[in-house]
Design a protein around this motif. Structure first.
Motif, PDB file in Angstrom:
ATOM      1  N   HIS A  78      -0.495  -5.748   7.330  1.00  0.00           N
ATOM      2  CA  HIS A  78      -0.135  -5.985   8.729  1.00  0.00           C
ATOM      3  C   HIS A  78       0.391  -4.718   9.390  1.00  0.00           C
ATOM      4  N   GLY A  79       1.043  -3.868   8.601  1.00  0.00           N
ATOM      5  CA  GLY A  79       1.611  -2.641   9.147  1.00  0.00           C
ATOM      6  C   GLY A  79       0.634  -1.488   9.199  1.00  0.00           C
ATOM      7  N   GLY A  80      -0.604  -1.714   8.778  1.00  0.00           N
ATOM      8  CA  GLY A  80      -1.609  -0.660   8.837  1.00  0.00           C
ATOM      9  C   GLY A  80      -1.488   0.392   7.756  1.00  0.00           C
ATOM     10  N   LEU A  81      -0.760   0.086   6.670  1.00  0.00           N
ATOM     11  CA  LEU A  81      -0.615   1.034   5.573  1.00  0.00           C
ATOM     12  C   LEU A  81      -1.689   0.864   4.509  1.00  0.00           C
ATOM     13  N   ALA A  82      -2.219  -0.334   4.371  1.00  0.00           N
ATOM     14  CA  ALA A  82      -3.194  -0.618   3.317  1.00  0.00           C
ATOM     15  C   ALA A  82      -4.200  -1.643   3.828  1.00  0.00           C
ATOM     16  N   VAL A  83      -5.347  -1.682   3.175  1.00  0.00           N
ATOM     17  CA  VAL A  83      -6.374  -2.680   3.479  1.00  0.00           C
ATOM     18  C   VAL A  83      -6.830  -3.308   2.169  1.00  0.00           C
ATOM     19  N   ARG A  84      -7.323  -4.504   2.285  1.00  0.00           N
ATOM     20  CA  ARG A  84      -7.883  -5.216   1.137  1.00  0.00           C
ATOM     21  C   ARG A  84      -9.383  -5.354   1.353  1.00  0.00           C
ATOM     22  N   ARG A  85     -10.170  -4.967   0.366  1.00  0.00           N
ATOM     23  CA  ARG A  85     -11.609  -5.093   0.495  1.00  0.00           C
ATOM     24  C   ARG A  85     -12.205  -5.505  -0.845  1.00  0.00           C
ATOM     25  N   ARG A  86     -13.428  -5.983  -0.809  1.00  0.00           N
ATOM     26  CA  ARG A  86     -14.095  -6.427  -2.031  1.00  0.00           C
ATOM     27  C   ARG A  86     -15.118  -5.385  -2.461  1.00  0.00           C
TER      28      ARG A  86
END
Length: 232
Positions: A78-86
């Motif tokens: 939510h804070g734009g520090l990390a993303v989750r991807r497959r």
């Protein structure tokens, strides 16, 4: 018996969770609003090595509960520090990775590592250890080199590798395990690595007096051994 049908209960919209804030118009306070929670910066430390699965993060963050880890990762998304991807097949696994803003925390963690290194004077019986936790404290030992590349570091507990030209915007800073094609290999005991990380020894002194070795035939390995001039 009543024949009236029970009406389905309507779901109430979820209320947005408001993260705690210092509510101060200050850059430091704003930064701590994002990364001041317990475990957040240690998650960043792990992700500086590249994308990682949730189970791998949990394994290398001994002491964190699954609920807290999931909550921190959600906050970081939510804070734009990390993303989750497959990942694509055949892996087909979900991983977390840092955004450019998240990677921008490298200098912060490097400064914290330098500030906290003197506290490594004694390892407590309850202390966990992972080889790659030495990556950030050791980075400054490679400052000012004329040649850049990948150094594989071999400790008693295992191996990791790091880039001597680490750039916050350039992706992975270090990696787990041996490097595929290292430019040099640094072999040293863990207590020697601690002394080097604490700044009590230079790399040249460590190689001369503490039984450390540099393996490799390339220019970076030669410079680390003192066979080539550097910009120091």
């Amino acid at each position: 018996m009543s024949r009236l049908r029970r009406m389905p209960r309507q779901r109430q919209p979820a209320r947005p969770v408001r993260r705690r804030s210092y509510d101060q118009f200050c850059a430091i306070a704003r930064a701590l609003d994002s990364v001041g929670d317990r475990w957040t910066l240690l998650i960043v430390r792990e992700l500086l090595a590249g994308p990682r699965r949730y189970t791998d993060l949990h394994a290398d963050l001994p002491g964190v509960s699954t609920d807290v880890l999931a909550s921190r990762l959600k906050d970081m998304e939510h804070g734009g520090l990390a993303v989750r991807r497959r990942l694509p097949p055949p892996a087909a696994a979900a991983v977390y990775e840092l955004t450019g803003r998240g990677r921008g925390l490298l200098p912060v963690l490097a400064a914290l590592a330098g500030w906290g290194a003197p506290e490594l004077a004694e390892r407590r019986p309850t202390d966990a250890v992972r080889p790659h936790w030495f990556a950030l404290p050791l980075l400054r030992a490679f400052d000012g080199l004329a040649h850049s590349g990948v150094v594989e570091v071999r400790l008693d507990e295992g191996e990791f590798h790091l880039r001597t030209d680490a750039d916050p915007a350039g992706g992975e800073v270090y990696g787990y395990g041996p490097a595929e094609r290292p430019d040099a290999c640094l072999v040293l005991a863990t207590d020697v690595a601690v002394a080097l990380a604490r700044g009590g020894r230079t790399l040249a002194e460590t190689l001369r007096d503490d039984g450390a070795q540099v393996l490799g035939d390339g220019p970076l390995a030669a410079e680390l051994r003192g066979d080539a001039p550097s910009r120091r």
